[in-house]
Design a protein around this motif. Structure first.
Motif, PDB file in Angstrom:
ATOM      1  N   VAL A 103       0.851  -1.085  -0.060  1.00  0.00           N
ATOM      2  CA  VAL A 103       0.104  -0.075  -0.133  1.00  0.00           C
ATOM      3  C   VAL A 103       0.940   1.183  -0.248  1.00  0.00           C
ATOM      4  CG1 VAL A 103      -1.672   1.268   1.333  1.00  0.00           C
ATOM      5  CG2 VAL A 103      -1.983  -1.187   1.032  1.00  0.00           C
ATOM      6  N   LEU A 104       1.816   1.113   0.848  1.00  0.00           N
ATOM      7  CA  LEU A 104       2.912   2.305   0.961  1.00  0.00           C
ATOM      8  C   LEU A 104       3.498   2.669  -0.468  1.00  0.00           C
ATOM      9  CD1 LEU A 104       4.282   1.968   4.466  1.00  0.00           C
ATOM     10  CD2 LEU A 104       2.697   3.659   3.626  1.00  0.00           C
ATOM     11  N   GLY A 105       3.972   1.357  -1.071  1.00  0.00           N
ATOM     12  CA  GLY A 105       4.510   1.623  -2.391  1.00  0.00           C
ATOM     13  C   GLY A 105       3.594   2.102  -3.407  1.00  0.00           C
ATOM     14  N   ILE A 106       2.292   1.910  -3.320  1.00  0.00           N
ATOM     15  CA  ILE A 106       1.534   2.351  -4.329  1.00  0.00           C
ATOM     16  C   ILE A 106       1.262   3.610  -4.051  1.00  0.00           C
ATOM     17  CG2 ILE A 106      -0.998   2.435  -4.883  1.00  0.00           C
ATOM     18  CD1 ILE A 106       0.492   0.015  -6.044  1.00  0.00           C
ATOM     19  N   ILE A 107       0.947   4.286  -2.913  1.00  0.00           N
ATOM     20  CA  ILE A 107       1.002   5.724  -2.269  1.00  0.00           C
ATOM     21  C   ILE A 107       2.210   6.435  -2.920  1.00  0.00           C
ATOM     22  CG2 ILE A 107       0.960   7.217  -0.446  1.00  0.00           C
ATOM     23  CD1 ILE A 107      -0.665   5.228   1.039  1.00  0.00           C
ATOM     24  N   ALA A 108       3.576   5.631  -2.574  1.00  0.00           N
ATOM     25  CA  ALA A 108       4.613   6.609  -3.173  1.00  0.00           C
ATOM     26  C   ALA A 108       4.802   6.907  -4.659  1.00  0.00           C
ATOM     27  CB  ALA A 108       5.865   5.873  -2.804  1.00  0.00           C
ATOM     28  N   VAL A 109       4.186   6.076  -5.293  1.00  0.00           N
ATOM     29  CA  VAL A 109       4.488   6.005  -7.040  1.00  0.00           C
ATOM     30  C   VAL A 109       3.182   7.254  -7.369  1.00  0.00           C
ATOM     31  CG1 VAL A 109       2.463   4.395  -7.626  1.00  0.00           C
ATOM     32  CG2 VAL A 109       4.654   4.959  -9.129  1.00  0.00           C
ATOM     33  N   LYS A 143       2.179   9.614  -5.566  1.00  0.00           N
ATOM     34  CA  LYS A 143       2.758  10.898  -5.103  1.00  0.00           C
ATOM     35  C   LYS A 143       3.952  11.389  -5.835  1.00  0.00           C
ATOM     36  CE  LYS A 143       5.043  13.002  -0.804  1.00  0.00           C
ATOM     37  NZ  LYS A 143       4.333  13.966  -0.753  1.00  0.00           N
ATOM     38  N   SER A 144       4.602  10.551  -6.347  1.00  0.00           N
ATOM     39  CA  SER A 144       5.839  11.144  -7.211  1.00  0.00           C
ATOM     40  C   SER A 144       5.267  11.598  -8.677  1.00  0.00           C
ATOM     41  CB  SER A 144       6.771   9.966  -7.401  1.00  0.00           C
ATOM     42  OG  SER A 144       6.276   8.711  -8.261  1.00  0.00           O
ATOM     43  N   LYS A 145       4.330  10.788  -9.004  1.00  0.00           N
ATOM     44  CA  LYS A 145       3.971  11.109 -10.228  1.00  0.00           C
ATOM     45  C   LYS A 145       3.174  12.577 -10.363  1.00  0.00           C
ATOM     46  CE  LYS A 145       3.960   6.790 -12.956  1.00  0.00           C
ATOM     47  NZ  LYS A 145       3.376   6.034 -13.829  1.00  0.00           N
ATOM     48  N   LYS A 146       2.314  12.651  -9.163  1.00  0.00           N
ATOM     49  CA  LYS A 146       1.451  14.003  -8.895  1.00  0.00           C
ATOM     50  C   LYS A 146       2.459  14.915  -8.992  1.00  0.00           C
ATOM     51  CE  LYS A 146      -1.855  16.008  -5.917  1.00  0.00           C
ATOM     52  NZ  LYS A 146      -2.590  15.937  -4.674  1.00  0.00           N
ATOM     53  N   GLU A 147       3.518  14.931  -8.145  1.00  0.00           N
ATOM     54  CA  GLU A 147       4.522  16.093  -8.081  1.00  0.00           C
ATOM     55  C   GLU A 147       5.484  16.311  -9.546  1.00  0.00           C
ATOM     56  OE1 GLU A 147       6.722  15.846  -4.531  1.00  0.00           O
ATOM     57  OE2 GLU A 147       5.267  15.417  -3.103  1.00  0.00           O
ATOM     58  N   ALA A 148       5.569  15.078 -10.077  1.00  0.00           N
ATOM     59  CA  ALA A 148       6.197  15.493 -11.482  1.00  0.00           C
ATOM     60  C   ALA A 148       5.262  15.868 -12.595  1.00  0.00           C
ATOM     61  CB  ALA A 148       7.096  14.171 -11.716  1.00  0.00           C
ATOM     62  N   GLY A 149       4.161  15.677 -12.218  1.00  0.00           N
ATOM     63  CA  GLY A 149       3.163  16.227 -13.343  1.00  0.00           C
ATOM     64  C   GLY A 149       2.684  15.168 -14.206  1.00  0.00           C
ATOM     65  N   LEU A 150       2.916  13.734 -13.859  1.00  0.00           N
ATOM     66  CA  LEU A 150       2.686  12.549 -14.857  1.00  0.00           C
ATOM     67  C   LEU A 150       1.398  11.914 -14.696  1.00  0.00           C
ATOM     68  CD1 LEU A 150       6.364  11.189 -14.657  1.00  0.00           C
ATOM     69  CD2 LEU A 150       5.543  12.650 -16.206  1.00  0.00           C
ATOM     70  N   ALA A 151       1.010  11.317 -15.757  1.00  0.00           N
ATOM     71  CA  ALA A 151      -0.392  10.641 -15.767  1.00  0.00           C
ATOM     72  C   ALA A 151      -0.232   9.342 -15.031  1.00  0.00           C
ATOM     73  CB  ALA A 151      -0.891  10.453 -17.060  1.00  0.00           C
ATOM     74  N   ASP A 152      -1.200   8.768 -14.338  1.00  0.00           N
ATOM     75  CA  ASP A 152      -1.281   7.564 -13.685  1.00  0.00           C
ATOM     76  C   ASP A 152      -2.061   6.434 -14.782  1.00  0.00           C
ATOM     77  OD1 ASP A 152      -0.032   8.584 -11.318  1.00  0.00           O
ATOM     78  OD2 ASP A 152      -1.940   9.544 -10.869  1.00  0.00           O
ATOM     79  N   MET A 153      -1.707   5.188 -14.149  1.00  0.00           N
ATOM     80  CA  MET A 153      -2.603   4.241 -14.460  1.00  0.00           C
ATOM     81  C   MET A 153      -2.729   3.966 -16.209  1.00  0.00           C
ATOM     82  SD  MET A 153      -3.253   2.713 -11.577  1.00  0.00           S
ATOM     83  CE  MET A 153      -4.301   1.530 -12.342  1.00  0.00           C
ATOM     84  N   HIS A 178       1.894  -2.420 -16.516  1.00  0.00           N
ATOM     85  CA  HIS A 178       2.383  -2.683 -15.273  1.00  0.00           C
ATOM     86  C   HIS A 178       1.566  -2.028 -14.274  1.00  0.00           C
ATOM     87  CE1 HIS A 178       5.390  -2.517 -11.924  1.00  0.00           C
ATOM     88  NE2 HIS A 178       5.125  -1.126 -11.806  1.00  0.00           N
ATOM     89  N   SER A 179       0.825  -0.919 -14.238  1.00  0.00           N
ATOM     90  CA  SER A 179       0.063  -0.262 -13.417  1.00  0.00           C
ATOM     91  C   SER A 179      -1.264  -0.971 -13.239  1.00  0.00           C
ATOM     92  CB  SER A 179      -0.062   1.281 -13.710  1.00  0.00           C
ATOM     93  OG  SER A 179      -0.775   1.308 -14.982  1.00  0.00           O
ATOM     94  N   TRP A 180      -1.768  -1.408 -14.409  1.00  0.00           N
ATOM     95  CA  TRP A 180      -2.919  -2.296 -14.363  1.00  0.00           C
ATOM     96  C   TRP A 180      -2.800  -3.641 -13.494  1.00  0.00           C
ATOM     97  CZ3 TRP A 180      -4.970  -1.954 -20.053  1.00  0.00           C
ATOM     98  CH2 TRP A 180      -5.511  -0.675 -20.259  1.00  0.00           C
ATOM     99  N   LEU A 181      -1.559  -4.278 -13.797  1.00  0.00           N
ATOM    100  CA  LEU A 181      -1.277  -5.559 -13.043  1.00  0.00           C
ATOM    101  C   LEU A 181      -1.095  -5.230 -11.566  1.00  0.00           C
ATOM    102  CD1 LEU A 181       1.082  -7.285 -15.717  1.00  0.00           C
ATOM    103  CD2 LEU A 181      -1.276  -7.956 -15.024  1.00  0.00           C
ATOM    104  N   GLY A 182      -0.494  -4.265 -11.354  1.00  0.00           N
ATOM    105  CA  GLY A 182      -0.123  -3.725 -10.028  1.00  0.00           C
ATOM    106  C   GLY A 182      -1.097  -3.478  -8.985  1.00  0.00           C
TER     107      GLY A 182
END
Length: 219
Positions: free
Chosen positions: A97-103, A105-115, A119-123
């Motif tokens: 759960v913390l690993g998911i939160i970290a990714v 959080k990092s993408k939000k601060e970098a302005g990148l899209a999620d999911m 890899h993201s779907w499987l995760g």
């Protein structure tokens, strides 16, 4: 023949423990030496992102694998082994759960899209299924506990789904390493060697965890 299988089971769990140490070492060297380290709060989004592979590989997959092997590698009474199995899986779930939160959080601060990647779907599928499996297993086998007949009926499915989720997590990690490798263009470098070696050892770890489930208990 039975004794031969027992020796193989013992060797399997020992080798899996050694793989745990090797993979954890490679991940730490990779992230701390080549990738600027890790941090949950930082002006550098890459450091926050680095928590993701650290927690998912060491916390979610490796600790989760140790939880699966607990019934074959912990020489204690079944009740004690059950508690070890439960606690290790809890650590794996929290790390995941913390690993998911970290990714996120990092993408939000970098302005990148999620999911948007496989890899993201499987995760996300793996962590959701893991949480559901944990809750069902807790209420069925630990507290308050189902009837013995119900436990016996559900046990093969519990084991099967546990292995499916574990292998899904490993496949997700492999996809993530390939994605990371291609994104950064890591070709013919020491970092590429570490990333590829981590992926190979993860496959071997999954193989030996699966063997530990098949082979009989040694004690």
């Amino acid at each position: 023949m039975a004794r031969g299988f027992q020796v193989q089971a013992l060797s399997t769990t020992i080798f899996a423990h050694l793989l745990f140490i090797a993979i954890a070492t490679l991940v730490l060297v990779w992230l701390l030496h080549f990738r600027e380290g890790v941090a949950f709060r930082s002006s550098n989004p890459a450091k926050i992102f680095n928590l993701h592979p650290l927690l998912m590989v060491i916390g979610f997959i490796l600790v989760g694998g140790e939880a699966i092997m607990a019934y074959k590698s912990v020489p204690e009474k079944r009740r004690t082994v059950k508690v070890v199995h439960l606690l290790l899986h809890l650590i794996a779930l929290v790390a995941g759960v913390l690993g998911i939160i970290a990714v996120f959080k990092s993408k939000k601060e970098a302005g990148l899209a999620d999911m948007y990647t496989l890899h993201s779907w499987l995760g996300m599928s793996a962590i959701c299924l893991f949480g559901l499996q944990y809750m069902l297993g807790f209420f069925t086998y630990f507290f308050p506990g189902a009837e013995m007949s119900s436990r016996a009926t559900l046990l093969p499915w519990h084991r099967f789904m546990g292995m499916v989720i574990f292998l899904l997590a490993v496949a997700t990690a492999e996809a993530g390493l390939v994605q990371y490798f291609q994104y950064l263009g890591l070709f013919r470098s020491r970092e590429a060697l570490i990333v590829n070696s981590t992926g190979l050892l993860l496959f071997l770890f999954a193989l030996f965890v699966a063997l530990s489930v098949i082979l009989p208990r040694n004690y």
